[in-house]
Motif scaffolding. Structure first.
Motif, PDB file in Angstrom:
ATOM      1  N   HIS A 100       1.296  13.743   5.096  1.00  0.00           N
ATOM      2  CA  HIS A 100       1.401  15.056   5.434  1.00  0.00           C
ATOM      3  C   HIS A 100       3.041  15.573   5.278  1.00  0.00           C
ATOM      4  N   LEU A 101       3.813  14.570   4.394  1.00  0.00           N
ATOM      5  CA  LEU A 101       5.275  15.143   4.164  1.00  0.00           C
ATOM      6  C   LEU A 101       5.236  15.097   2.719  1.00  0.00           C
ATOM      7  N   THR A 102       5.929  15.982   1.977  1.00  0.00           N
ATOM      8  CA  THR A 102       6.102  16.073   0.629  1.00  0.00           C
ATOM      9  C   THR A 102       6.905  14.739   0.146  1.00  0.00           C
ATOM     10  N   ILE A 103       6.966  14.745  -1.165  1.00  0.00           N
ATOM     11  CA  ILE A 103       7.643  13.717  -1.670  1.00  0.00           C
ATOM     12  C   ILE A 103       9.078  13.611  -1.334  1.00  0.00           C
ATOM     13  N   ASP A 145       0.675  -1.221  -0.003  1.00  0.00           N
ATOM     14  CA  ASP A 145      -0.029  -0.095  -0.106  1.00  0.00           C
ATOM     15  C   ASP A 145       0.809   1.269   0.061  1.00  0.00           C
ATOM     16  N   TYR A 146       2.046   1.062  -0.158  1.00  0.00           N
ATOM     17  CA  TYR A 146       3.153   2.310  -0.440  1.00  0.00           C
ATOM     18  C   TYR A 146       3.793   2.752   0.748  1.00  0.00           C
ATOM     19  N   ALA A 147       2.432   3.033   1.753  1.00  0.00           N
ATOM     20  CA  ALA A 147       2.738   3.525   3.290  1.00  0.00           C
ATOM     21  C   ALA A 147       3.579   4.741   3.285  1.00  0.00           C
ATOM     22  N   LEU A 148       3.208   5.758   2.356  1.00  0.00           N
ATOM     23  CA  LEU A 148       3.784   7.199   2.276  1.00  0.00           C
ATOM     24  C   LEU A 148       3.086   7.935   3.244  1.00  0.00           C
TER      25      LEU A 148
END
Length: 369
Positions: A93-96, A87-90
């Motif tokens: 609230h943070l930018t790339i 599920d990527y788990a990015l």
């Protein structure tokens, strides 16, 4: 010395044993894959390599150092392993750039910025570091997740079903991109998937997992053409088993003709060469049966599946047995029509008709021209 080595590991959830005596070796810079159906234990093995699951038996070694055994467990944060999740788990609230830099918090600002720019360029997202995850497509988010996992220069990269949330066309394209990115960084990696097309596109070596065991650890080519047992033969690619009779130690007779073996015919573990009149099952793939209008050998079209450039025909033989044939789609035949076919077999695999999945050793035979 292997970069990653699993030696007879056992894993369980409570009293349920899910992995039994599983072993594999992966050299530095190679990409391996654990491929199998849902519930076979492949993700549990990946989690044990990462340090999220403890082993009941056996050992896991990284660069020759034991990181897991029954009485020793190195925690995940000390294994220098990167992981890309399904599920990527990015972090939303943070930018790339912030996501990629997350694992570089101990580095200086300049070092982090330089590494982030390097990875954005590597994954084809240069100049997009200030965007947020919700502003990116699924494929772009997956590349960000890969860049984040690679940022700390891990000793080993693990990918858990990384393409399962993507559509088919994007999944195929991204799988080749991911392989190129991993190879460009010379990172050793293990992929887990149930999709053999992904496995073939990404991995150098693949382990077919069934009921908690690796049935065969081999190259994609050998898995397709030299399956170690019936489960591997059924799981990889498509094909059917046609009854055969051993004529002598070099020839096998099937309904479609006589197969001439380059080596003595063997059809099971401990078999030192089959005797005359021994019954075997012969694996035939769709690419082994060629459509040929000039051939005197005919088969009836029982089913057809249009695939764009090709049509996969199911053909009924005189005995009632069925085989598959992959034919260019401009040869468009009706169901019930009889068409000419011929054999064009470079690799045919035989199994004894009574062999079980784990007990069968294949014999490679080649058809007489």
């Amino acid at each position: 010395m292997s970069h990653l080595e699993l030696v007879g590991i056992d894993l369980a959830y409570g009293t349920h044993r899910v992995v039994r005596g599983l072993s594999l070796r992966l050299e530095k810079g190679r990409i391996g894959c654990l491929l199998g159906p849902s519930g076979c234990g492949k993700t549990t093995v990946l989690r044990s390599i990462a340090g999220f699951e403890r082993v009941l038996g056996g050992e896991i070694r990284l660069d020759g150092v034991v990181v897991s055994r029954k009485d020793h467990h190195l925690p995940p944060e000390r294994r220098r392993i990167g992981m890309v999740f399904q599920d990527y788990a990015l972090f939303p609230h943070l930018t790339i750039a912030g996501n990629i830099a997350f694992g570089l918090r101990g580095d200086s600002t300049d070092t982090r910025s330089s590494r982030v720019d390097e990875l954005l360029d590597l994954v084809g997202l240069a100049g997009q570091g200030e965007k947020f995850p919700h502003e990116m497509s699924g494929g772009q988010q997956q590349r960000v997740a890969l860049a984040r996992a690679l940022a700390p220069r891990p000793s080993l990269l693990l990918l858990d079903e990384p393409f399962s949330n993507l559509d088919v066309e994007l999944r195929e394209r991204l799988s080749y991109e991911v392989r190129d990115i991993i190879k460009a960084t010379q990172t050793t990696a293990i992929l887990v998937t149930h999709d053999q097309h992904e496995a073939f596109a990404v991995a150098d070596e693949i382990g077919i997992v069934h009921q908690g065991r690796i049935q065969q650890w081999d190259t994609p080519y050998n898995l397709y053409h030299r399956p170690a047992n019936r489960f591997v033969a059924d799981f990889i690619g498509q094909g059917v088993f046609l009854p055969g009779m051993v004529l002598n130690d070099r020839e096998v007779q099937v309904e479609l003709g006589t197969l001439n073996s380059a080596v003595p015919v063997e059809c099971g573990i401990g078999c030192g060469g089959c005797s005359r009149n021994c019954s075997v099952d012969v694996l035939l793939r769709p690419d082994d049966i060629v459509h040929d209008d000039a051939s005197p050998l005919k088969a009836e079209v029982a089913h057809k599946a249009f695939r764009g450039a090709d049509i996969l025909y199911t053909l009924k033989l005189a005995s009632g047995a069925r085989v598959l044939s992959l034919v260019p789609s401009h040869h468009n035949h009706a169901i019930g029509e009889r068409i000419g076919i011929r054999l064009d077999v470079d690799h045919v695999v035989t199994f004894h008709e009574d062999d079980t999945d784990e007990a069968a050793t294949p014999a490679l035979v080649q058809i007489s021209r």
